[in-house]
Write an enzyme that holds these catalytic residues in place. Structure first.
Site, PDB file in Angstrom:
ATOM      1  N   THR A  57      -5.249 -10.818   4.835  1.00 29.51           N
ATOM      2  CA  THR A  57      -5.376 -11.735   3.700  1.00 29.51           C
ATOM      3  C   THR A  57      -5.234 -11.040   2.348  1.00 29.51           C
ATOM      4  O   THR A  57      -5.175 -11.689   1.321  1.00 29.51           O
ATOM      5  CB  THR A  57      -6.733 -12.476   3.744  1.00 29.51           C
ATOM      6  OG1 THR A  57      -7.775 -11.489   3.785  1.00 29.51           O
ATOM      7  CG2 THR A  57      -6.831 -13.370   4.959  1.00 29.51           C
ATOM      8  N   GLY A  58      -5.181  -9.707   2.350  1.00 32.97           N
ATOM      9  CA  GLY A  58      -5.046  -8.973   1.086  1.00 32.97           C
ATOM     10  C   GLY A  58      -3.598  -8.906   0.609  1.00 32.97           C
ATOM     11  O   GLY A  58      -2.672  -9.328   1.308  1.00 32.97           O
ATOM     12  N   VAL A  60      -1.475  -6.388   0.238  1.00 34.77           N
ATOM     13  CA  VAL A  60      -0.564  -5.602   1.077  1.00 34.77           C
ATOM     14  C   VAL A  60      -0.440  -6.235   2.457  1.00 34.77           C
ATOM     15  O   VAL A  60       0.649  -6.253   3.042  1.00 34.77           O
ATOM     16  CB  VAL A  60      -1.017  -4.125   1.161  1.00 34.77           C
ATOM     17  CG1 VAL A  60      -0.117  -3.329   2.104  1.00 34.77           C
ATOM     18  CG2 VAL A  60      -0.990  -3.485  -0.229  1.00 34.77           C
ATOM     19  N   CYS A 180       0.984   5.024  -3.453  1.00 37.23           N
ATOM     20  CA  CYS A 180       2.183   4.351  -3.986  1.00 37.23           C
ATOM     21  C   CYS A 180       2.902   5.204  -5.039  1.00 37.23           C
ATOM     22  O   CYS A 180       4.131   5.304  -5.025  1.00 37.23           O
ATOM     23  CB  CYS A 180       1.810   2.991  -4.567  1.00 37.23           C
ATOM     24  SG  CYS A 180       0.437   3.026  -5.736  1.00 37.23           S
ATOM     25  N   ARG A 286      -2.595   3.024 -16.729  1.00 35.63           N
ATOM     26  CA  ARG A 286      -2.512   1.619 -16.337  1.00 35.63           C
ATOM     27  C   ARG A 286      -1.870   0.854 -17.502  1.00 35.63           C
ATOM     28  O   ARG A 286      -2.339   0.943 -18.635  1.00 35.63           O
ATOM     29  CB  ARG A 286      -3.935   1.119 -16.075  1.00 35.63           C
ATOM     30  CG  ARG A 286      -4.068  -0.145 -15.300  1.00 35.63           C
ATOM     31  CD  ARG A 286      -3.580  -0.127 -13.892  1.00 35.63           C
ATOM     32  NE  ARG A 286      -4.495   0.340 -12.881  1.00 35.63           N
ATOM     33  CZ  ARG A 286      -4.152   0.438 -11.589  1.00 35.63           C
ATOM     34  NH1 ARG A 286      -2.936   0.122 -11.192  1.00 35.63           N
ATOM     35  NH2 ARG A 286      -5.005   0.874 -10.688  1.00 35.63           N
ATOM     36  N   HIS A 293       5.469  -0.108 -10.421  1.00 36.07           N
ATOM     37  CA  HIS A 293       5.105   1.061 -11.222  1.00 36.07           C
ATOM     38  C   HIS A 293       6.350   1.744 -11.784  1.00 36.07           C
ATOM     39  O   HIS A 293       7.413   1.735 -11.163  1.00 36.07           O
ATOM     40  CB  HIS A 293       4.356   2.091 -10.364  1.00 36.07           C
ATOM     41  CG  HIS A 293       3.014   1.654  -9.893  1.00 36.07           C
ATOM     42  ND1 HIS A 293       2.353   0.545 -10.374  1.00 36.07           N
ATOM     43  CD2 HIS A 293       2.175   2.204  -8.964  1.00 36.07           C
ATOM     44  CE1 HIS A 293       1.181   0.430  -9.764  1.00 36.07           C
ATOM     45  NE2 HIS A 293       1.052   1.422  -8.905  1.00 36.07           N
TER      46      HIS A 293
END
Length: 385
Positions: A57-58, A60, A180, A286, A293
């Site tokens: 459910t996240g 990723v 990542c 950020r 990114h």
């Protein structure tokens, strides 16, 4: 701007905030063609592996499903695992209804491959349990990345690290997915490193909200609206205003002054390149971008490498696309790579601070939910087939 909802069976609805584009999506189509017609792919193959997704459910976890569908990954069966909170909900995927199951110690019976993205503590607890049952675990957290004997893999960069790991051998194994930022950086730096050997690398990152999860994306969207309306911005996920601002990455700062994200780039690069001597330094920031990114990378080489040769090498590198139009001043942007598989590289130029052709500057952008997480994990799983 409403968050898209995933199509679910009966009256249960599971909302995943703004992970792809601000349109309503169902899970079956590829998010890259959200406004185009699509063909429902049938990836069910009797001789394929049985697959479990942990943390479905996240952000990723959702992307795992998209990537498996996009790439026609041949699975015999699919098990969707999440916390007790989501268990029992029914999710429609590739024209079939699946009931989300609670992750327990008994979840991995007859599971060949488990894709984990549920956080480090879950991986540490359930990863070894799955391996003991004979499952090959591809883990997206930082839990095992620096452990001796556990391969840290980018398929285009160091596939040899997975040698000896075989499906249906009766032996489970753990394979770690790198951070990542490391993946995006090394997709572009490695082809050049193979040619001229990088001795020092300086990386500055510009990291999107999606790297901090769905709630961070929601907060950036909410803050943007609040600031434009002259209101005080809501700061729950981050301690400071994010909209129209940028700040040092929110990972904990260590005693050496670097934060954990920066040290991941340092340590993971050395492990993936199998080179303890390469000097790496990083500053991670950020920025108020929703997804994907960007990284400025300065490379110093052992042997000379001119920018034209570098451009040619990168043009032929798998998983890399060159966007380097000096005349139009057009180079990679996060929007260029959002929901895309390839990492884009541009601003390829000689480093004027170094004599001879011993230094290059490049600018890299990659979708950190896709290649930086889900796609890389699925590619690792594909190497097992």
């Amino acid at each position: 701007m409403k968050p898209p909802t995933l199509s679910l069976h009966h009256h249960h609805r599971l909302t995943i905030p703004f992970l792809h584009r601000p349109t309503s999506i169902s899970l079956s189509p590829s998010p890259r063609v959200s406004n185009a017609p699509f063909t429902v792919r049938m990836s069910l193959k009797e001789d394929g592996p049985s697959v479990a997704i942990v943390g479905v459910t996240g952000a990723v976890g959702q992307e795992f499903l998209s990537v498996l569908s996009d790439r026609d990954f041949p699975y015999r069966s699919l098990k969707l695992l999440a916390s007790k909170r989501s268990a029992g909900k029914t999710l429609t995927y590739e024209n079939r209804n699946y009931t989300i199951e609670e992750l327990t110690e008994n979840s991995f019976h007859d599971v060949d491959i488990a894709l984990f993205s549920a956080g480090g503590s879950i991986s540490k607890k359930f990863g070894p349990i799955a391996v003991e049952k004979g499952t090959i675990v591809v883990d997206n957290s930082s839990a095992f990345r620096m452990d001796e004997g556990i391969p840290l893999v980018i398929p285009e960069v160091n596939p040899e690290a997975m040698e000896g790991i075989k499906l249906k051998s009766g032996k489970g194994a753990l394979i770690a997915n790198p951070n990542c930022s490391t993946i995006i950086c090394l997709m572009a730096a490695t082809p050049l490193h193979r040619r001229a050997k990088v001795t020092r690398m300086v990386v500055s990152t510009y990291q999107a909200a999606s790297g901090a999860g769905a709630a961070a994306m929601e907060e950036l969207e909410q803050q943007t609206r609040e600031v434009l309306e002259g209101k005080e911005p809501t700061c729950k996920i981050f301690k400071q205003q994010y909209a129209f601002n940028l700040f040092s990455h929110n990972a904990p700062v260590l005693s050496n002054g670097y934060n954990e994200e920066e040290m991941k780039l340092v340590k993971e690069t050395r492990k993936i390149w199998n080179n303890k001597d390469v000097k790496v330094t990083a500053t991670c920031i950020r920025v108020p971008v929703m997804r994907a990114h960007a990284e400025s990378v300065n490379l110093q080489f052992k042997t000379p490498l001119d920018e034209n040769t570098a451009r040619e090498i990168l043009s032929n590198a798998p998983g890399v696309v060159v966007i380097d139009d000096r005349a139009a001043n057009y180079f990679p942007t996060p929007l260029d790579v959002s929901n895309k598989d390839d990492v884009a590289v541009g601003r390829i130029r000689q480093d004027v601070s170094q004599d001879g052709n011993y230094g290059l500057d490049i600018f890299v952008c990659g979708d950190q939910i896709r290649k930086g997480a889900a796609l890389n994990a699925v590619q690792i799983a594909e190497m097992l087939l």
